[in-house]
Design a protein around this motif. Sequence first.
Motif, short mmCIF file in Angstrom:
data_model
loop_
_atom_site.label_atom_id
_atom_site.label_comp_id
_atom_site.label_asym_id
_atom_site.label_seq_id
_atom_site.Cartn_x
_atom_site.Cartn_y
_atom_site.Cartn_z
N VAL A 1 0.82 -1.21 0.00
CA VAL A 1 0.00 0.00 0.00
C VAL A 1 0.86 1.26 0.00
CG1 VAL A 1 -0.24 0.36 2.50
CG2 VAL A 1 -2.12 0.96 0.98
N ALA A 2 2.10 1.15 0.50
CA ALA A 2 2.99 2.31 0.56
C ALA A 2 3.35 2.81 -0.83
CB ALA A 2 4.26 1.96 1.33
N ASN A 3 3.21 1.97 -1.85
CA ASN A 3 3.58 2.36 -3.21
C ASN A 3 2.37 2.74 -4.07
OD1 ASN A 3 6.52 1.72 -3.07
ND2 ASN A 3 5.74 -0.33 -2.66
N LEU A 4 1.19 2.81 -3.47
CA LEU A 4 -0.02 3.11 -4.22
C LEU A 4 -0.53 4.50 -3.90
CD1 LEU A 4 -1.97 -0.25 -3.78
CD2 LEU A 4 -0.65 0.48 -5.76
N LYS A 5 -1.23 5.09 -4.88
CA LYS A 5 -1.87 6.38 -4.65
C LYS A 5 -3.14 6.45 -5.49
CE LYS A 5 0.88 8.90 -8.13
NZ LYS A 5 1.61 7.72 -8.62
N ILE A 6 -4.04 7.32 -5.09
CA ILE A 6 -5.31 7.49 -5.81
C ILE A 6 -5.02 7.91 -7.25
CG2 ILE A 6 -7.46 8.79 -5.92
CD1 ILE A 6 -7.36 6.91 -3.57
N GLY A 7 -5.71 7.24 -8.19
CA GLY A 7 -5.55 7.56 -9.60
C GLY A 7 -4.59 6.66 -10.34
N ASP A 8 -3.84 5.80 -9.63
CA ASP A 8 -2.91 4.87 -10.30
C ASP A 8 -3.67 3.98 -11.27
OD1 ASP A 8 -0.68 5.82 -9.06
OD2 ASP A 8 -0.52 4.21 -7.59
N ARG A 9 -3.11 3.81 -12.48
CA ARG A 9 -3.72 2.93 -13.48
C ARG A 9 -3.32 1.48 -13.20
NH1 ARG A 9 -7.92 4.84 -16.63
NH2 ARG A 9 -7.68 7.10 -16.76
N ILE A 10 -4.32 0.58 -13.24
CA ILE A 10 -4.10 -0.81 -12.89
C ILE A 10 -4.66 -1.70 -14.00
CG2 ILE A 10 -4.47 -2.59 -11.14
CD1 ILE A 10 -2.94 -0.16 -10.11
N ASP A 11 -3.91 -2.75 -14.38
CA ASP A 11 -4.41 -3.76 -15.32
C ASP A 11 -5.28 -4.75 -14.57
OD1 ASP A 11 -3.08 -2.64 -17.49
OD2 ASP A 11 -1.25 -3.78 -17.09
N ILE A 12 -6.38 -5.15 -15.21
CA ILE A 12 -7.34 -6.05 -14.58
C ILE A 12 -7.53 -7.30 -15.47
CG2 ILE A 12 -9.68 -6.31 -13.67
CD1 ILE A 12 -8.05 -4.24 -12.18
N LYS A 13 -7.56 -8.47 -14.83
CA LYS A 13 -7.84 -9.71 -15.53
C LYS A 13 -9.05 -10.39 -14.90
CE LYS A 13 -3.09 -10.85 -16.97
NZ LYS A 13 -2.00 -11.86 -16.87
N SER A 14 -9.78 -11.13 -15.75
CA SER A 14 -10.90 -11.92 -15.27
C SER A 14 -10.71 -13.36 -15.72
CB SER A 14 -12.23 -11.37 -15.81
OG SER A 14 -13.30 -12.27 -15.56
N SER A 15 -10.87 -14.29 -14.80
CA SER A 15 -10.69 -15.70 -15.16
C SER A 15 -11.77 -16.18 -16.12
CB SER A 15 -10.72 -16.57 -13.88
OG SER A 15 -11.94 -16.37 -13.18
N VAL A 16 -12.91 -15.50 -16.15
CA VAL A 16 -14.00 -15.88 -17.06
C VAL A 16 -13.69 -15.44 -18.48
CG1 VAL A 16 -16.48 -15.67 -17.48
CG2 VAL A 16 -15.61 -15.65 -15.14
N PHE A 17 -12.94 -14.35 -18.62
CA PHE A 17 -12.58 -13.84 -19.95
C PHE A 17 -11.05 -13.71 -20.02
CE2 PHE A 17 -16.67 -11.94 -18.69
CZ PHE A 17 -17.50 -12.53 -19.64
#
Length: 355
Positions: free
Chosen positions: A213-229
């Motif tokens: 959490v120390a390396n995160l801030k509001i607005g950071d772009r994150i890649d998301i994966k779904s096991s269904v797709f």
Amino acid sequence: MKKVITIIIVIVVALGAIAYVLTNNKKKNEAKTAFIAEGGGAVAVRVATVEKKVVDLDFSANGNFIANQDLDFLSENAGRVSAVYVDEGATVRKGQVLARIDAEIINTDRETAEATYQNALKDEARYKSAFQTGGVTQQQLDQAVLATQNARLRLQASQRKVSDANIKSPINGVVNKRYIEVGAFVTAQGTRLFELVDVSKLKLKVNVNESQVANLKIGDRIDIKSSVFPNERFSGKVSFIAAKADETLNFPIEIEVFNNTNNSLKAGMYGTAIFNFPGQAPGILVPRTSFVGSVSSNQVFVFDGATKTSKLRKVVAGRILGESVEILDGLKEGEMVITSGQINLTDGSAVSVVN
């Protein structure tokens, strides 16, 4: 006789257990004695070389998708349902009419309020004319003006009720559930009409530890994966970071996720957030066990190879990265820190390095 045999067996088992514990403790003490003996009179210690390493901060976390908006739409007026225009699964837009309440009684109230308002306007006009000639007092005129204002407010409220007879969607979304049928009676106390869900945007809730959490801030772009797709990629941004850890000492965070044009992701599905960080400059790392007491003490013992002694060193600790700790100041690459045996050391103690 059987009772006596049972007691004897219990005593034998207990004595055997005691003998095992004593033998095991003796072996441990012998091992400690042998370890100290290896030092040849000096304090036996283990050491680690101070190295510069590239810190890999990338990690992933699993969680569940929740709808960006999920609401039970409630009635605001009493009446009988005269029409329902949508069914479960229908996609609706904000402002779209979903159903209609029989407005006969509501219209009657509006007409009464309209008539009351028109009469109040006439009374106010007469009082103003009479005031000009001294026929009424200022107080009587003020009361007439106030009556007009109250009548206008009641008319506006009744007109709002007439408008609300057409039940309109407050959001863009999907009708997940429909609770009413034509002919059903709804009350002004809030009868459930529809459950509306907006999945054009979702939130992925995950938990991260203190070093992450120390390396995160509001607005950071994150890649998301779904096991269904598995072949589709989604993106999101950090929208919430908890200011306080939960009972497991993890920090809940929320990631706003943008669904695809088909709204493939559904609320309740599992998702994985991939946190990628740019390449970090190499930093000095030492084992966590190097610190005297705890990391917060900011003290380590350095092995002086020339004099075969320990030197107490004040350092500045940075991030805790698993079993390693980042050192911001106080150590140089190539020095050797003592990782075990510190309990027996003072500044300048003679030491012997053992494997």
